[in-house]
Scaffold this motif. Structure first.
Motif, mmCIF file in Angstrom:
data_model
loop_
_atom_site.group_PDB
_atom_site.id
_atom_site.type_symbol
_atom_site.label_atom_id
_atom_site.label_comp_id
_atom_site.label_asym_id
_atom_site.label_seq_id
_atom_site.Cartn_x
_atom_site.Cartn_y
_atom_site.Cartn_z
ATOM 1 N N LYS A 1 19.717 68.929 0.530
ATOM 2 C CA LYS A 1 18.560 68.050 0.356
ATOM 3 C C LYS A 1 17.346 68.754 0.943
ATOM 4 C CE LYS A 1 16.828 63.542 1.682
ATOM 5 N NZ LYS A 1 17.039 62.334 2.467
ATOM 6 N N ALA A 2 16.240 68.631 0.247
ATOM 7 C CA ALA A 2 14.995 69.208 0.756
ATOM 8 C C ALA A 2 14.494 68.389 1.936
ATOM 9 C CB ALA A 2 13.933 69.227 -0.345
ATOM 10 N N ALA A 3 13.944 69.064 2.913
ATOM 11 C CA ALA A 3 13.324 68.376 4.041
ATOM 12 C C ALA A 3 12.039 67.723 3.560
ATOM 13 C CB ALA A 3 13.047 69.359 5.166
ATOM 14 N N SER A 4 11.608 66.723 4.264
ATOM 15 C CA SER A 4 10.406 66.007 3.830
ATOM 16 C C SER A 4 9.134 66.845 3.983
ATOM 17 C CB SER A 4 10.271 64.691 4.596
ATOM 18 O OG SER A 4 10.224 64.933 5.979
ATOM 19 N N ARG A 5 9.148 67.855 4.866
ATOM 20 C CA ARG A 5 7.983 68.714 5.059
ATOM 21 C C ARG A 5 8.421 70.138 5.361
ATOM 22 N NH1 ARG A 5 5.083 65.795 9.848
ATOM 23 N NH2 ARG A 5 6.620 64.175 9.780
ATOM 24 N N CYS B 1 25.851 68.719 9.745
ATOM 25 C CA CYS B 1 24.596 68.968 9.045
ATOM 26 C C CYS B 1 24.035 70.303 9.526
ATOM 27 C CB CYS B 1 23.601 67.849 9.347
ATOM 28 S SG CYS B 1 22.017 68.038 8.515
ATOM 29 N N ARG B 2 23.522 71.062 8.593
ATOM 30 C CA ARG B 2 22.941 72.368 8.918
ATOM 31 C C ARG B 2 21.516 72.423 8.404
ATOM 32 N NH1 ARG B 2 22.409 77.698 6.564
ATOM 33 N NH2 ARG B 2 23.117 76.952 4.544
ATOM 34 N N TRP B 3 20.604 72.818 9.267
ATOM 35 C CA TRP B 3 19.208 73.027 8.881
ATOM 36 C C TRP B 3 19.113 74.355 8.160
ATOM 37 C CZ3 TRP B 3 15.927 76.816 11.284
ATOM 38 C CH2 TRP B 3 14.605 76.787 10.823
ATOM 39 N N ILE B 4 18.395 74.376 7.044
ATOM 40 C CA ILE B 4 18.200 75.598 6.265
ATOM 41 C C ILE B 4 16.733 75.982 6.353
ATOM 42 C CG2 ILE B 4 18.404 76.651 3.987
ATOM 43 C CD1 ILE B 4 20.469 74.415 3.322
ATOM 44 N N PRO B 5 16.438 77.145 6.950
ATOM 45 C CA PRO B 5 15.038 77.572 7.077
ATOM 46 C C PRO B 5 14.385 77.754 5.701
ATOM 47 C CG PRO B 5 16.514 79.013 8.329
ATOM 48 C CD PRO B 5 17.370 78.091 7.532
#
Length: 149
Positions: A101-105, A129-133
């Motif tokens: 999912k795309a981050a909101s910003r 959950c993993r943050w994708i730079p």
């Protein structure tokens, strides 16, 4: 039900012991209480098994364990880091599913990993959950667009 007096300085307190007095089925909502008690026993047993598995050191560390019990719902949510989802899923007999999912910003994204299994009537939901730079997210989106063509 029984009361057992306990003497405290200057007062006597009556202690109510519910364990000694089962509630009759005729009481309103007694079936709800009985269902909840049974579900609580099930969730406690499964949670203990999961914690025992984690304690062996053979599986990645758990970040969180969240048992949930209601009259209608019995599950345990367990969370590991993203690299731990696969080994836990294999050990529990489940398959990992992933969604992004795309981050909101900011152009970043997130990858959600999960697996669901049932142990002794209790649903166990494994998640991470993993943050994708932004740079990695852009490359993933470009790859997805190329595949779609």
């Amino acid at each position: 039900m029984s009361t057992n007096p306990i003497d405290l300085p200057g007062r006597t307190v009556a202690v109510l012991s519910l364990a000694e007095a089962p509630l009759p089925d005729a009481l309103p909502f007694e079936s709800v209480v009985r269902a909840w008690e049974e579900h609580a026993r099930q969730v406690a047993a499964v949670t203990r098994r999961l914690l025992a598995m984690a304690a062996t050191g053979e599986l990645p560390e758990l970040i969180a364990v969240r048992p949930r019990v209601t009259r209608d719902e019995v599950h345990v949510d367990i969370q590991s880091d993203p690299e731990g989802v696969g080994p836990w899923a294999v050990r529990l007999g489940g398959e990992v599913s992933a969604r992004t999912k795309a981050a909101s910003r900011g152009g970043d994204g997130y990858e959600y990993l999960s697996a669901t299994v049932v142990m002794d009537g209790v649903t166990v939901r494994l998640c991470s959950c993993r943050w994708i730079p932004a740079a990695e997210w852009a490359a993933m989106q470009a790859d997805a667009s190329a595949v779609a063509l």
